[in-house]
Design an enzyme around this catalytic site. Structure first.
Site, PDB file in Angstrom:
ATOM      1  NE  ARG A  46     -47.188 -48.121 -53.348  1.00  0.00           N
ATOM      2  CZ  ARG A  46     -46.920 -48.121 -52.054  1.00  0.00           C
ATOM      3  NH1 ARG A  46     -45.674 -47.933 -51.638  1.00  0.00           N
ATOM      4  NH2 ARG A  46     -47.882 -48.315 -51.168  1.00  0.00           N
ATOM      5  CG  ASP A 159     -36.382 -39.630 -45.628  1.00  0.00           C
ATOM      6  OD1 ASP A 159     -37.146 -40.039 -44.735  1.00  0.00           O
ATOM      7  OD2 ASP A 159     -36.325 -40.150 -46.760  1.00  0.00           O
TER       8      ASP A 159
END
Length: 303
Positions: A46, A159
């Site tokens: 990633r 978030d």
């Protein structure tokens, strides 16, 4: 041609164990996410995508930037976005929404007494990702109060990621994303794109306006939440934390939950052994007990 060369260079590099552990410590300090050594290969893949996206061609160059004052300020959170999985769906773990309608909503309304004015239900989706959860809550609440002109509820969503919050606020999803939603609700709460080839929909403006988004880091001691909640969703968030951080986060969330209010966790998460002012109400659903009762019991929650 140069872009392909850069991609090949980045793909052939490896993330050393020392660099991985340095990164893990930085992420743990920033947001409490625990990355054991077994995650190194996953994280490496990633990171390579992130290296290419920011226009670099060496992991070493990226790490030098990441751990510079500017990088720690501007790049760490986007990297966390890449490393973590922001997987969510509409009506995910549907039993929770059935519980709200059958049990939680009536109990909260009843606690408001016999007043003509209905008690407002305050809900917080903590770890809302790209918005499917809070918009599901908005749909469920609108359907529950469909006969009320003024809807007696408030929905907050938060978030740590500014990127997913931006997507959530837009409320744009693929047609496949709303497959699980019954047709009559799709027609009521989603608008199709005028360009039929795009295969996208957008949450109707009225529903988007009912969700107030905030950026909150759950390992902070204090949250910028305007009021105490009746229901808090914190599903599939604890899985990223170690046990100590899990207990800290849940205790913090309980401070923002009204007595009798409900905390809902993901089905793979448990709070067994933690000292919390909670009692089990249903599978992965916990109800906050009165402070006095908690003080008398003063024991671990075994749910």
């Amino acid at each position: 041609m140069s872009t392909n060369i850069f991609e090949n260079i980045a793909d052939k590099q490896e993330l050393s164990l020392a660099d991985f552990r340095k990164l893990s410590q930085a992420i743990y300090k920033a947001c409490g996410i625990s990355l054991p050594d077994g995650k190194r290969i996953l994280v490496e893949g990633r990171i390579k995508k992130r290296v290419r996206k920011v226009g670099m061609n060496h992991i070493d160059d990226y790490f030098k930037y990441l751990f510079s004052p500017e990088g720690l300020k501007n790049e760490l959170i986007p990297l966390i976005d890449v490393i973590t999985t922001n997987k969510t769906d509409f009506f995910r773990e549907s039993a929770h929404f059935d519980f709200l309608v059958s049990t939680a909503f009536p109990a909260i309304q009843k606690s408001g007494g016999a007043s003509i004015i209905k008690k407002k239900i305050k809900v917080w989706s903590a770890g809302c990702s790209t918005g499917e959860e809070p918009y599901t809550l908005a749909i469920v609440l609108n359907e529950y109060f469909q006969d009320d002109l003024v809807k007696p509820f408030t929905i907050y969503a938060s978030d740590i990621s500014t990127e997913v919050l931006h997507k959530a606020k837009l409320g744009v999803y693929g047609l496949d994303d709303i497959d699980v939603i019954p047709l009559h609700l799709k027609k009521k709460y989603f608008l199709k794109s005028r360009d039929r080839s795009e295969n996208i929909v957008r949450v109707v403006p009225e529903l988007r306006a009912q969700v107030q988004y905030m950026r909150i880091n759950l390992i902070d001691m204090n949250y910028d939440v305007p009021e105490k909640m009746d229901i808090i969703f914190c599903r599939n968030v604890l899985i990223y934390f170690d046990k100590q951080t899990q207990e800290q986060v849940i205790n913090n969330l309980c401070r923002y939950l009204n007595p009798g209010g409900y905390l809902l966790l993901g089905h793979s998460e448990t709070i067994t052994g933690f000292k919390l002012p909670l009692q089990r109400a249903a599978s992965t659903v916990y109800q906050k007990i009165e402070v006095e009762s908690y003080g008398k019991k003063n024991q671990s929650t075994n749910c």
